[in-house]
Design an enzyme around this catalytic site. Structure first.
Site, PDB file in Angstrom:
ATOM      1  CG  HIS A  77      50.434   4.935  46.017  1.00  0.00           C
ATOM      2  ND1 HIS A  77      50.300   3.618  45.876  1.00  0.00           N
ATOM      3  CD2 HIS A  77      50.813   3.794  47.563  1.00  0.00           C
ATOM      4  CE1 HIS A  77      50.305   2.699  46.156  1.00  0.00           C
ATOM      5  NE2 HIS A  77      50.449   2.253  47.588  1.00  0.00           N
ATOM      6  CG  ASP A 128      35.527  28.216  35.614  1.00  0.00           C
ATOM      7  OD1 ASP A 128      34.077  27.536  35.449  1.00  0.00           O
ATOM      8  OD2 ASP A 128      36.208  28.422  36.481  1.00  0.00           O
TER       9      ASP A 128
END
EC number: 4.6.1.17
Length: 157
Positions: A77, A128
């Site tokens: 949701h 990263d």
């Protein structure tokens, strides 16, 4: 074990209807670890990493990820989060960074997935930013630490 709530009567995946649930305060904490060489950790902690402030970038990425969880996890949701916090702690004994996320809202469904997504994406961001320095870092220990509120009650790992 309770019945699967994400399956309809035909066994097909569907989004759970939470409209009849009461609005309550819901909170969740999750963690993840990024393990690395001592030299990589020192670059981050000293602020000498050539890509800039690794912790600040990972913190922002984690917050953004929590807010976008429903776009990433099917049947999740969309939630109006009232608080997202990301704590990053360098641990020289483990040669790693511990990430702890915290999510909170007043709503009809829990925030566990948001907390887990926030910790995971913060860890991926650290990877990263540091992969040019070290490619064999490991992301480990992604888990729910605690959740409070809702019909299923409280949980603490």
């Amino acid at each position: 074990m309770s019945q699967f709530t994400h399956l309809n009567a035909s066994g097909e995946a569907n989004m759970v209807d939470v409209s009849d649930k009461p609005v309550t305060v819901r909170e969740a904490r999750a963690e993840a670890w990024v393990l690395m060489a001592a030299e990589t950790l020192q670059l981050i902690v000293s602020g000498r990493h050539h890509k800039g402030d690794v912790f600040a970038t990972a913190r922002i990425a984690g917050i953004m990820a929590a807010k976008k969880t429903a776009d990433l996890i099917p049947l999740c949701h969309p939630l109006a989060l009232s608080k997202v916090d990301i704590a990053l702690t360098a641990d020289s004994e483990r040669n790693g960074v511990r990430i702890e996320s915290y999510c909170k809202l007043a709503g009809q469904t829990g925030v566990e997935m948001e907390a887990l997504t926030a910790a995971s994406v913060a860890a991926l961001t650290i990877y990263d930013m540091c992969k040019a320095v070290q490619k064999d870092m490991r992301i480990e220990g992604v888990r729910l630490l605690e959740k409070r509120g809702g019909k299923s009650g409280d949980f603490k790992a």
